[in-house]
Design a protein around this motif. Structure first.
Motif, short mmCIF file in Angstrom:
data_model
loop_
_atom_site.label_atom_id
_atom_site.label_comp_id
_atom_site.label_asym_id
_atom_site.label_seq_id
_atom_site.Cartn_x
_atom_site.Cartn_y
_atom_site.Cartn_z
N VAL A 207 1.05 -1.22 0.08
CA VAL A 207 -0.02 -0.09 0.03
C VAL A 207 0.82 1.31 -0.08
CG1 VAL A 207 -1.46 1.44 1.59
CG2 VAL A 207 -2.30 -1.13 1.14
N LEU A 208 1.91 1.08 0.83
CA LEU A 208 2.79 2.38 1.00
C LEU A 208 3.44 2.60 -0.42
CD1 LEU A 208 4.31 2.22 4.50
CD2 LEU A 208 2.38 3.51 3.57
N VAL A 209 4.01 1.41 -1.06
CA VAL A 209 4.42 1.56 -2.36
C VAL A 209 3.34 2.33 -3.55
CG1 VAL A 209 5.55 0.41 -4.73
CG2 VAL A 209 6.22 -0.07 -2.30
N ILE A 210 2.22 1.83 -3.54
CA ILE A 210 1.34 2.37 -4.31
C ILE A 210 1.08 3.94 -4.18
CG2 ILE A 210 -1.23 2.21 -5.00
CD1 ILE A 210 -1.12 -0.76 -4.47
N ALA A 211 0.92 4.23 -2.95
CA ALA A 211 0.66 5.67 -2.30
C ALA A 211 1.93 6.47 -2.98
CB ALA A 211 0.43 5.76 -0.95
N LEU A 212 2.98 6.04 -3.04
CA LEU A 212 4.17 6.65 -3.60
C LEU A 212 4.27 6.83 -5.10
CD1 LEU A 212 6.88 8.08 -2.86
CD2 LEU A 212 8.04 5.77 -2.94
N LEU A 213 3.87 5.42 -5.75
CA LEU A 213 4.04 5.63 -6.99
C LEU A 213 3.04 6.36 -7.76
CD1 LEU A 213 5.75 2.41 -7.59
CD2 LEU A 213 6.82 4.42 -7.64
N LEU A 214 1.80 6.29 -7.38
CA LEU A 214 0.62 6.78 -7.94
C LEU A 214 0.62 8.26 -8.25
CD1 LEU A 214 -2.18 6.19 -8.98
CD2 LEU A 214 -3.12 6.55 -6.74
N PRO A 215 1.13 9.20 -7.21
CA PRO A 215 1.15 10.46 -7.91
C PRO A 215 2.31 10.83 -8.78
CG PRO A 215 1.38 10.31 -5.44
CD PRO A 215 1.31 8.84 -5.92
N ILE A 216 3.40 10.10 -8.90
CA ILE A 216 4.20 10.14 -10.00
C ILE A 216 3.51 9.73 -11.34
CG2 ILE A 216 6.60 9.42 -10.78
CD1 ILE A 216 7.25 8.75 -7.80
N GLY A 217 2.99 8.57 -11.30
CA GLY A 217 2.11 8.16 -12.58
C GLY A 217 1.33 9.18 -12.90
N LEU A 218 0.45 9.92 -12.05
CA LEU A 218 -0.63 10.88 -12.40
C LEU A 218 0.16 12.20 -12.63
CD1 LEU A 218 -3.11 10.58 -9.57
CD2 LEU A 218 -3.32 9.58 -12.18
N TRP A 219 1.55 12.59 -12.41
CA TRP A 219 2.36 13.63 -13.10
C TRP A 219 2.33 13.26 -14.46
CZ3 TRP A 219 6.38 14.58 -8.87
CH2 TRP A 219 5.91 15.09 -7.72
N VAL A 220 2.88 12.20 -14.97
CA VAL A 220 3.21 11.55 -16.23
C VAL A 220 1.89 11.94 -16.90
CG1 VAL A 220 3.86 9.99 -17.84
CG2 VAL A 220 4.91 10.22 -15.61
N LEU A 221 0.65 11.41 -16.22
CA LEU A 221 -0.57 11.70 -17.16
C LEU A 221 -0.75 12.97 -17.39
CD1 LEU A 221 -2.97 9.93 -18.33
CD2 LEU A 221 -4.07 10.02 -16.16
N LEU A 222 -0.61 13.86 -16.31
CA LEU A 222 -0.90 15.20 -16.42
C LEU A 222 -0.20 16.05 -17.57
CD1 LEU A 222 -1.41 16.57 -12.68
CD2 LEU A 222 -2.98 16.07 -14.53
N SER A 223 1.10 15.64 -17.81
CA SER A 223 1.99 16.12 -18.77
C SER A 223 1.29 15.77 -20.13
CB SER A 223 3.49 15.46 -18.75
OG SER A 223 3.30 14.16 -18.80
N VAL A 224 0.70 14.66 -20.17
CA VAL A 224 -0.02 14.39 -21.40
C VAL A 224 -1.27 15.07 -21.78
CG1 VAL A 224 -1.20 12.61 -22.71
CG2 VAL A 224 0.67 12.00 -21.43
N PHE A 225 -2.08 15.54 -20.61
CA PHE A 225 -2.98 16.54 -20.58
C PHE A 225 -2.61 17.79 -20.90
CE2 PHE A 225 -5.92 13.77 -17.61
CZ PHE A 225 -6.18 12.69 -18.94
N ALA A 226 -1.35 18.28 -20.77
CA ALA A 226 -0.91 19.63 -20.83
C ALA A 226 -1.38 20.38 -20.05
CB ALA A 226 -1.11 20.01 -22.07
N TYR A 227 -1.74 19.76 -18.53
CA TYR A 227 -2.29 20.50 -17.32
C TYR A 227 -3.65 21.25 -17.66
CZ TYR A 227 2.20 18.96 -15.51
OH TYR A 227 3.26 18.10 -15.16
#
Length: 421
Positions: free
Chosen positions: A274-294
């Motif tokens: 659970v702690l690994v997921i909580a750490l990696l999920l924001p990083i993965g969403l940052w990559v997704l936001l860069s695709v969305f162009a914020y």
């Protein structure tokens, strides 16, 4: 004679697969239900979230992993990141996939390591269907552009899916040498995803599949390693001065914090995953936001991500509550107030999970999508959501996931309608 052997092997596989699948469905049905309810809750969180656009962006990301114009290093990192996500998804059910308390009986059966890997891979393939959906969408997008590119993408996807399932099965069956073969195959797979002549890409993909198949065939065999370890143990020199190592690494902490962390470190708690997921999920969403162009879609995605992390906080609360109930007779003899452990548990979980709210909202603030006042409201309300997750422990385990998902949905709706309006 060979037909008789194949019939026995197939019947043995069927029998072993039925045993493993039946145990998984009976022992982990509550956790499976919780996972699927989390996915359904994320889909039904708010009608304002553009799910079609999210699936399309995930399809573009998956297509970039296996058929993008990036270089070798970018493809290799993308393959490792995707495999890490699959492994994190399966490790929460690793104990049930392996057999749990039923495992000592399974080890007595005359089943080859390959059959064990096939069984675990078949169960994992059913569990990994939601994660493979973006790759299927990526194939549809690739086919819309070029049919020849679609053939290469499908070949790369089959190799990637096979390597992922073998890697997950190897971790479940604890065949660590097989992971080395998968690691070598990842390099060849990344080489097959780089833009180059067709014949070169096909050779790289065939080499990746061959490396994974060779590791699968040689699974469970360690030629020469046993003799080498025996020779080393017989000829190694004992050190003259042996330094005493600390037995308890948590000895320097306070007794209360030591008890709490030990309950988290138990293998059955699943807090580490659970702690690994909580750490990696924001990083993965940052990559997704860069695709969305914020753009405007970034806010709902981050809010839903925070709601998913709040669901992950339920596992530490359950581990702490289980430890307290086991030691209830001893705790009753201590001069402690009734709210002592409640306050300490809330403080520990908030200390670990509340900073993730800043990690989620930080990109939104940097791109002026959220005002400072809205940032404070989001963080404070998120802390209150975590406190509410602690109160859901009083509900029966069969209905607890429904209550926790409902709390997260209400929080997401409140943030999207009131704060970010």
């Amino acid at each position: 004679m060979s037909g008789l052997r194949s019939t026995r092997a197939s019947s043995g596989f069927t029998f072993f697969f039925k045993l493993r699948a039946r145990y998984l469905l009976h022992a982990a049905k509550a956790l499976l239900m919780q996972r699927w309810m989390m996915l359904v809750g994320a889909v039904l969180a708010s009608p304002s979230i553009p799910f079609v656009a999210i699936f399309l962006q995930l399809g573009h990301l998956s297509m970039a992993v296996l058929a993008g114009p990036q270089g070798f290093r970018a493809h290799l990192i993308a393959v490792f990141a995707a495999q890490t996500g699959f492994v994190a998804w399966s490790q929460g059910l690793c104990r049930f996939l392996r057999g749990g308390n039923f495992r000592p009986f399974l080890d007595t059966l005359p089943i080859t390591p390959q059959t064990r890997l096939l069984t675990a891979g078949a169960l994992l393939a059913a569990l990994d269907l939601p994660l493979f959906l973006p790759f299927v969408i990526g194939g549809i997008l690739t086919g819309a552009a070029s049919l020849s590119a679609l053939c290469l993408y499908c070949m790369a996807l089959m190799v990637f899916a096979g390597l992922v399932l073998v890697l997950q099965a190897a971790l479940v069956e604890r065949l660590i040498p097989l992971c080395i073969a998968i690691f070598v195959a990842d390099f060849l797979l990344a080489g097959g995803c780089v833009t180059q002549p067709v014949w070169s890409r096909v050779l790289c993909l065939i080499g990746a599949a061959g490396s994974g198949a060779a590791g699968f065939v040689l699974a469970g065999r360690e030629p020469g390693i046993g003799a080498l370890s025996a020779w080393l143990s017989a000829h190694r020199r004992l050190p003259r001065h042996v330094r005493a190592r600390p037995v308890d690494r948590l000895a320097r902490l306070s007794p209360v914090l030591r008890v709490q962390l030990r309950s988290w470190l138990e293998p059955e708690s699943g807090v580490g995953v659970v702690l690994v997921i909580a750490l990696l999920l924001p990083i993965g969403l940052w990559v997704l936001l860069s695709v969305f162009a914020y753009d405007g879609r970034s806010i709902p995605v981050m809010i839903v991500g925070m709601a998913l992390v709040s669901q992950c906080s339920l596992a530490p609360f359950v581990a702490l509550d289980t430890a307290h109930r086991r030691a209830k007779a001893f705790i009753a003899t201590l001069p402690l107030s009734r709210s002592f452990w409640i306050r300490r548990d809330l403080a520990l979980v908030l200390t670990v999970f509340a900073p993730s709210a800043f990690v989620f909202v930080l990109p939104l603030c940097l791109h002026a999508l959220v005002s400072p006042v809205a940032l404070i409201v989001i963080v404070v309300s998120y802390a209150l959501l975590l406190v509410a997750m602690r109160s859901s422990l009083r509900i029966d385990t069969r209905w607890r996931p429904m209550a926790s998902v409902t709390l997260s949905i209400l929080w997401v709706s409140f943030i999207l309608m009131e704060v970010t309006a």
